[in-house]
Design an enzyme around this catalytic site. Structure first.
Site, mmCIF file in Angstrom:
data_model
loop_
_atom_site.group_PDB
_atom_site.id
_atom_site.type_symbol
_atom_site.label_atom_id
_atom_site.label_comp_id
_atom_site.label_asym_id
_atom_site.label_seq_id
_atom_site.Cartn_x
_atom_site.Cartn_y
_atom_site.Cartn_z
ATOM 1 N N ARG A 118 0.615 -1.408 -0.065
ATOM 2 C CA ARG A 118 -0.082 0.164 -0.446
ATOM 3 C C ARG A 118 0.815 1.528 0.500
ATOM 4 O O ARG A 118 -0.057 2.107 0.378
ATOM 5 C CB ARG A 118 -1.027 0.021 0.765
ATOM 6 N N LYS A 139 2.934 11.886 -10.910
ATOM 7 C CA LYS A 139 2.398 10.945 -11.614
ATOM 8 C C LYS A 139 3.861 10.047 -11.968
ATOM 9 O O LYS A 139 4.563 9.991 -12.562
ATOM 10 C CB LYS A 139 2.456 11.600 -12.915
ATOM 11 N N GLU A 181 9.844 18.749 -24.121
ATOM 12 C CA GLU A 181 8.998 18.634 -23.278
ATOM 13 C C GLU A 181 9.436 20.534 -22.694
ATOM 14 O O GLU A 181 8.063 21.103 -22.052
ATOM 15 C CB GLU A 181 9.559 17.879 -22.034
ATOM 16 N N LYS A 223 7.266 22.820 -14.533
ATOM 17 C CA LYS A 223 6.928 22.715 -13.920
ATOM 18 C C LYS A 223 6.501 21.972 -12.276
ATOM 19 O O LYS A 223 5.502 22.021 -12.005
ATOM 20 C CB LYS A 223 7.015 20.762 -14.057
ATOM 21 N N GLU A 233 -4.259 17.117 -10.554
ATOM 22 C CA GLU A 233 -4.563 17.559 -11.706
ATOM 23 C C GLU A 233 -5.629 17.554 -11.686
ATOM 24 O O GLU A 233 -6.610 17.635 -12.963
ATOM 25 C CB GLU A 233 -4.776 16.746 -13.188
ATOM 26 N N ARG A 237 -2.727 21.814 -13.550
ATOM 27 C CA ARG A 237 -1.987 20.969 -14.209
ATOM 28 C C ARG A 237 -1.871 20.116 -15.631
ATOM 29 O O ARG A 237 -1.168 19.890 -16.344
ATOM 30 C CB ARG A 237 -1.533 20.086 -13.296
ATOM 31 N N ASN A 241 -0.204 19.345 -20.674
ATOM 32 C CA ASN A 241 -0.365 18.482 -21.564
ATOM 33 C C ASN A 241 0.059 18.833 -22.484
ATOM 34 O O ASN A 241 -0.910 18.650 -23.114
ATOM 35 C CB ASN A 241 -1.943 17.469 -21.063
ATOM 36 N N HIS A 244 0.418 17.264 -25.503
ATOM 37 C CA HIS A 244 0.202 15.323 -25.409
ATOM 38 C C HIS A 244 -1.215 14.607 -26.180
ATOM 39 O O HIS A 244 -1.203 13.911 -26.106
ATOM 40 C CB HIS A 244 0.128 15.494 -24.065
ATOM 41 N N HIS A 248 0.157 11.918 -27.497
ATOM 42 C CA HIS A 248 -0.428 10.335 -27.128
ATOM 43 C C HIS A 248 -1.213 9.329 -28.402
ATOM 44 O O HIS A 248 -0.979 8.539 -28.377
ATOM 45 C CB HIS A 248 -0.983 10.245 -26.049
ATOM 46 N N HIS A 261 8.180 9.430 -27.352
ATOM 47 C CA HIS A 261 7.747 10.276 -26.818
ATOM 48 C C HIS A 261 7.375 11.916 -27.328
ATOM 49 O O HIS A 261 6.654 12.176 -27.518
ATOM 50 C CB HIS A 261 7.221 9.925 -25.342
#
Length: 358
Positions: A118, A139, A181, A223, A233, A237, A241, A244, A248, A261
């Site tokens: 956990r 993330k 990025e 960032k 997010e 936030r 993206n 993206h 993606h 990427h």
């Protein structure tokens, strides 16, 4: 060494950046409370021959696990293998995982840390320029075959140690991937930042150490300013993206091994700038950016089947009820999240692709 403090609602931690800072790793870990009982280093078969031994020399009471390099390792298969390794290594709740690698290793190892028992602690040790982005903000995730980062969590590291000497072994394709990025972070922060990049960076080979450090610092500071205000997010936030949604979709469309990427994100960023100019009637220097991207040898994906791309965009995790949420720019440093009709995006994408062929 430069130190940036990240303050999120769940945790505060430091990002340590610089050349020749690896020898401080053990003392940093010894400062953790409670005391670390055992360490598992997760890395990949590309990074391990370069840097694993260097890292091991700084540590005691550790085990290691090496995964195949590449996006295909961000899967349920390797997630389970890593969890089994944690169990076999007798990690307990005071143990620590070190993610030594690029974004794939960081995302996978972080998700393992978030879920084993956990949640146990982990340290991000990026070895790529791209990972300056993914290592910050907590993330962590794995992929489904048709959707990137769709299974994951928000889980902050204890520390990010960014030894910039690790970047020396990167091939030029990975420099382009990571720099995409940084371009994104410049565009959403200020005109000064993107102007500085365009004036300073005319190629990505053999960059001066000072320039490398300044680029990384700028990207991480941008960032940090965002994730410290919006860890999960729920608001701003999402601005990270930019580029993206299309990026993606391109990765899924081509297959994750067919492009990097960052290269896909770069093309997505160009499209976001183009669409921003068209929809908001602003001047974002689109043509200058196109020429700059060509100068930096970014690939342009001209054979996209737009209907398939739109369907992949609908599966993006930012969307609600299959409506496409898109990050655009009202101006440099003024990102905005818009809900766009798929027909508008398809029309703009067709125009964008047609214009690039001229």
């Amino acid at each position: 060494m430069e130190v940036i403090a990240v303050n999120t609602s769940s945790k505060q931690y430091n990002v340590c950046i610089g050349f020749d800072i690896l020898n401080g790793l053990q003392s940093m870990i010894e400062g953790f409370s409670p005391k670390v009982s055992k360490i598992l280093i997760i890395t990949d078969d590309h990074v391990a021959p370069y840097y694993l031994e260097e890292v091991k020399k700084q540590l005691s009471n550790f085990d290691e696990y090496i995964i195949p390099s590449g996006e295909q390792s961000k899967s349920f298969t390797y997630y389970e293998k890593c969890l089994v390794k944690c169990f076999e290594s007798k990690l307990d709740r005071n143990s620590l995982i070190i993610a030594l690698g690029g974004g794939v290793v960081g995302d996978l190892a972080g998700f393992v840390a978030a879920t084993y028992m956990r949640g146990i602690r982990f340290v991000q040790m990026p070895t790529t320029l791209l990972a300056h982005d993914s290592a910050i903000g907590g993330k962590v995730a794995i992929n489904l075959p048709a959707a990137k980062n769709i299974v994951g969590a928000f889980y902050q590291p204890e520390l990010v140690l960014y030894e910039l000497n690790f970047l020396q072994s990167l091939p030029i394709k990975e420099w382009r991937s990571g720099f995409a990025e940084i371009i994104k972070e410049a565009l959403i922060s200020s005109k000064d930042n993107i102007s500085w990049l365009m004036n300073q960076i005319h190629h990505l080979e053999n960059l001066d150490q000072h320039v490398i450090e300044k680029c990384v610092l700028m990207g991480i500071q941008v960032k940090n300013q965002i994730v410290s205000k919006d860890e999960r997010e729920s608001g701003i936030r999402a601005y990270l993206n930019l580029g993206h949604t299309l990026g993606h979709a391109i990765e899924a469309y081509l297959g994750y091994s067919k492009t990097t990427h960052g290269e896909a994100i770069a093309f997505g960023t160009l499209f976001a700038v183009y669409m921003s100019e068209q929809l908001f009637e602003v001047d974002l220097s689109f043509q200058e950016l196109v020429q700059w991207f060509k100068q930096l040898n970014y690939p342009f994906y001209m054979d996209l089947e737009t209907e398939s791309i739109i369907q992949l965009m609908k599966q993006d995790k930012k969307n609600i009820d299959l409506k496409i949420n898109y990050v655009l720019l009202k101006d440099f440093g003024k990102p905005i999240l818009c809900e766009l009709d798929e027909h508008v995006i398809k029309e703009q994408l067709n125009r964008f692709l047609t214009m690039l062929t001229k």
